[in-house]
Enzyme design. Structure first.
Site, short mmCIF file in Angstrom:
data_model
loop_
_atom_site.label_atom_id
_atom_site.label_comp_id
_atom_site.label_asym_id
_atom_site.label_seq_id
_atom_site.Cartn_x
_atom_site.Cartn_y
_atom_site.Cartn_z
N GLY A 165 10.43 -6.07 1.96
CA GLY A 165 11.65 -6.84 2.19
C GLY A 165 11.45 -8.30 2.53
N ARG A 292 -1.41 2.32 -1.48
CA ARG A 292 -1.83 2.81 -0.16
C ARG A 292 -1.04 4.07 0.15
NH1 ARG A 292 2.94 1.65 2.17
NH2 ARG A 292 3.95 -0.32 1.66
#
Length: 461
Positions: A165, A292
């Site tokens: 974000g 990840r």
């Protein structure tokens, strides 16, 4: 197999990784800042070493200090968790340069998929459906305006090197473009050291659907059931669940085929997540890839019975995946909510301080709490506000929601403000209970009504 692994993270994710490593018979090394010397991850690790001051730049993202800690302790591998240095290609390369194994994809893969526009280009080459947008990095507002006029407003401006974000703005008309571009570009440079941007078409009334995937050195690929992460505030996920109620078996098979095609095209290794936006017709479009493990990985573990951290370690050690695609079955429904040390009634301002008392209801079937909280713990102002992940698993979505509400209701944290009451209100919302929410539901529908309730309560007092 590795004999000793350093966990380059803190808090609940460090605790979660250390626990699996211990179960695998691997010695663990924790790193900590001066503010975290009494944290739970430090206490449960076999060894712990301080890597700097309280600010992340001085400790958890100080690459030289973290690598020095690994070398000094004789660690054979580094697990980065999520956040901090987990998607830093330079750090992953530095780890390899000192003959320590990186538990994650290769640095060049992190670099490729970490740049959102480069990732989009790679996915287009692999014939993965991509959201319409810019075909390269955008350097200035004039280039942004040209793309926006071509694909049409509203558009979403994003940091090419970012995620979570930061450096992201929704722009609904041309008059909003210049100021938003300037602010977003400055935010991107501050957070990622890279001011390149890109634009994509805003898909209205869509869902955020993602799929976890694991691929080993031998080319074996395993896709896990999709997660619905559509409930978001300021582009940050608030609730995650698996499987997504909007997915049919046929759509799931299509997404698995696309994800497999994508990871094979880039010769991916280890675990990652490909994120899509799904429109009202069920069609899905590539948005980005996280190289990840993710915050919401527990819901995938709950519905499959797999330990994703264990798979990460096995793949990094050069072993073949112990599970095949046909072995992965969906067992029930799992939902996760993130408990944060915040004041939702004060625009979600962070809350730091000493934990005088904490009770997390870990008992009962289908209940999982991932947290590093303990009585007397300190919530520091330097790090992310998430203090626990509350996960419920049951046969159906309705039953999982009821269980999650019970878990949250029993949770007690004294000493700092938390998002508990906000979460309970969310679970009472009809749109959420009936699974009719999209990515803008929280901000456009729930929050305005909830804030009215708060105002009425304050006036009554």
């Amino acid at each position: 197999m590795f004999k000793k692994v350093l966990v380059a993270n803190r808090g609940e994710v460090a605790v979660r990784i250390i626990r699996t490593l211990k179960e695998m018979g691997i010695k663990t090394v924790a790193i900590y800042s001066t503010a975290d010397k009494n944290s739970l991850h430090v206490q449960i690790a076999d060894e712990a070493i301080c890597v700097g001051g309280p600010k992340p730049a001085d400790s958890y993202i100080n690459m030289k200090n973290v690598i020095s800690a690994a070398v000094l302790t004789g660690s054979e591998a580094i697990h980065p968790g999520y956040g901090f240095l987990s998607e830093n290609a330079m750090f992953a390369e530095m780890v390899g340069d000192v003959n320590i194994k990186w538990i994650g994809p290769r640095p060049e893969t992190i670099d490729l998929m970490g740049n959102k526009e480069h990732a989009r280009a790679e996915m287009r080459k692999a014939q993965v459906p991509v959201i319409p947008g810019s075909l390269g990095d955008i350097h200035n507002v004039d280039e942004a305006r040209e793309v926006a006029n071509e694909i049409g407003y509203p558009v979403l401006l994003k940091a090419a090197a970012g995620g979570g974000g930061k450096g992201m703005r929704f722009i609904y008309k041309d008059e909003e473009l210049e100021e938003n571009f300037t602010n977003a570009q400055a935010e991107a440079k501050l957070n990622y050291g890279d001011e390149h941007m890109y634009l994509e078409k805003v898909m209205l009334d869509c869902r955020h659907i993602e799929m976890q995937v694991v691929r080993d050195h031998f080319g074996n690929v395993v896709c896990l059931p999709e997660r619905n992460c559509s409930l978001q505030r300021r582009n940050q996920k608030v609730m995650e669940e698996s499987p997504a109620a909007s997915m049919t078996p046929a759509l799931r098979e299509d997404m698995m085929d696309v994800v497999t095609k994508a990871v094979n095209a880039i010769d991916y290794e280890n675990t990652g997540t490909i994120e899509f936006l799904q429109d009202q017709e069920g069609k899905f479009y590539f948005m980005e890839m996280n190289t990840r493990i993710q915050v919401e990985h527990p819901v995938s573990e709950m519905v499959t019975g797999l330990d994703l951290v264990r798979l990460q370690v096995l793949v990094a050690a050069g072993e073949e995946l112990p599970v095949k695609q046909e072995d992965v079955k969906i067992k029930g429904h799992a939902i996760e909510m993130r408990l944060t040390a915040e004041k939702p009634e004060a625009n979600f301002a962070p809350s730091a301080g000493k934990i005088d008392f904490v009770f997390l209801p870990t008992g009962g079937p289908g209940v999982r709490i991932d947290s590093a909280l303990y009585n007397g713990d300190m919530i520091q102002p330097f790090y992310d506000s998430m203090i626990a992940k509350l996960i419920a698993h049951d046969d159906t979505r309705e039953e999982a929601l009821a269980k999650l509400e019970r878990i949250i209701d029993e949770t007690s944290v004294v000493g700092v403000s938390t998002s508990k009451d906000f979460q309970l209100a969310l679970l009472q919302d009809e749109g959420i209970k009936n699974d009719v929410f999209t990515t803008k539901y929280l901000e456009n529908h729930f929050l305005p009504e909830w804030e009215k309730t708060l105002t009425s309560s304050n006036e009554a007092e």
